[in-house]
Design a protein around this motif. Structure first.
Motif: not given
Length: 324
Positions: A203-216, A220-232
């Motif tokens: 998972v690109p680090a930019q996606l997770k860092e952006s979520a953390y920067a928004l207060g996640s 929330e990062v694992c459930w809303d960013i990591v899992l949807p990106y890698t669910r397949s």
């Protein structure tokens, strides 16, 4: 100014022809390799179907629906091995997937560097242990522990639940479908964990860092960013473990009980397709018995094929949804 094409020298023309021939042979080689896989697949299915034709012609559809397995009377039915194979594999998947998901998330998102390395190494070591070692450990260590502590608790509390309680009623033998399912879960856990861990790291680090920067939060990062990106890939890893569980032989043979009596209870001994073939093939002295065992192999091939086909269809659906 006119565009003039310079004539090619003889050396250049020879090089182009050589590269073209090499490219053609390279394509043919790759096509042959891909075709070889299909030929092996079709050949394995056809050979087991041909070897089991005597059983299918003798018993017909009753071979699949009958629970009777009497070698002396030459009456064979595959219902008990099919049920045992599916139930133990389902139990293994039910236990292994959430555990593997938690381990992979911990290693990729939460674990400190000093702990990530040893835990990842331990997971890889579990994957390298031979299946017969798991079976011996299950028979001599986990089975008695199961009979002394876990089985009585399950029988007293889960067995009293209406409707589904019949699945958990039985004597504390320590061997049976539940024990085999737990052993299978331990066996397939490293494979599913490794797949999930690698895809979570992709998972690109930019996606997770952006979520953390928004207060996640981390959850929330694992459930809303990591899992949807890698669910397949997560679903693919789960079905990869399921395919391993369906065909496992030695570990299941040790702890399943190898009984040909049909029972809905997970606490009772049963048999699987692979364990029946391993136990009886060398002792099959009649053509019908041998054909029945080969027919079981064909049924295992069919079950595994449809399970993996369902996985492919599910992955394609997830890919289309992700694209939309």
């Amino acid at each position: 100014m006119t565009d003039q094409t310079l004539p090619l020298s003889a050396v250049q023309e020879q090089r182009i022809r050589r590269d073209t021939r090499a490219d053609v042979w390279f394509r043919r080689l790759l096509f042959s390799a891909a075709l070889l896989v299909l030929l092996v697949l079709v050949g394995a299915a056809a050979s087991t179907l041909w070897g089991g034709r005597h059983a299918f012609m003798t018993f017909g559809l009753d071979f699949i629906t009958s629970a009777e397995w009497d070698v002396g009377a030459e009456k064979f039915g595959a219902l008990v091995p099919i049920y045992g194979t599916l139930m133990t594999s389902f139990i293994a998947l039910l236990l292994a997937v959430p555990t593997a998901f938690g381990i992979a998330l911990f290693l990729s998102e939460i674990a400190p560097p000093w702990l990530r390395g040893p835990v990842a190494t331990a997971v890889e070591l579990l994957a390298g242990i031979p299946s017969i070692i798991y079976g011996m450990w299950g028979l001599f260590v986990f089975g008695p522990f199961m009979a002394a502590y876990i089985s009585p608790f399950i029988n007293d509390y889960l067995g009293a639940i209406p409707v589904i309680g019949v699945l958990f009623q039985g004597p504390p033998l320590g061997i049976g479908m539940l024990t085999a399912g737990i052993i299978l879960a331990i066996m397939i856990l490293p494979f599913i964990t490794s797949v999930m861990y690698e895809v979570f790291r992709s998972v690109p680090a930019q996606l997770k860092e952006s979520a953390y920067a928004l207060g996640s939060t981390t959850w929330e990062v694992c459930w809303d960013i990591v899992l949807p990106y890698t669910r397949s890939a997560v679903v693919g890893g789960a079905f990869l473990g399921l395919g391993r569980a369906l065909g496992e032989t030695m570990a299941v043979t040790f702890v399943l009980g190898n009984a040909h009596q049909f029972s809905l209870s997970l606490m009772m001994p049963s048999s699987s397709i692979a364990s029946v073939i391993a136990n009886e093939f060398n002792e099959a002295y009649t053509d019908l018995h041998r054909s029945s065992l080969i027919a079981l192999g064909f049924l295992l091939f069919v079950v595994t094929f449809f399970v993996l086909l369902a996985a492919r269809l599910m992955l394609s659906q997830l890919s289309r949804k992700a694209g939309n």
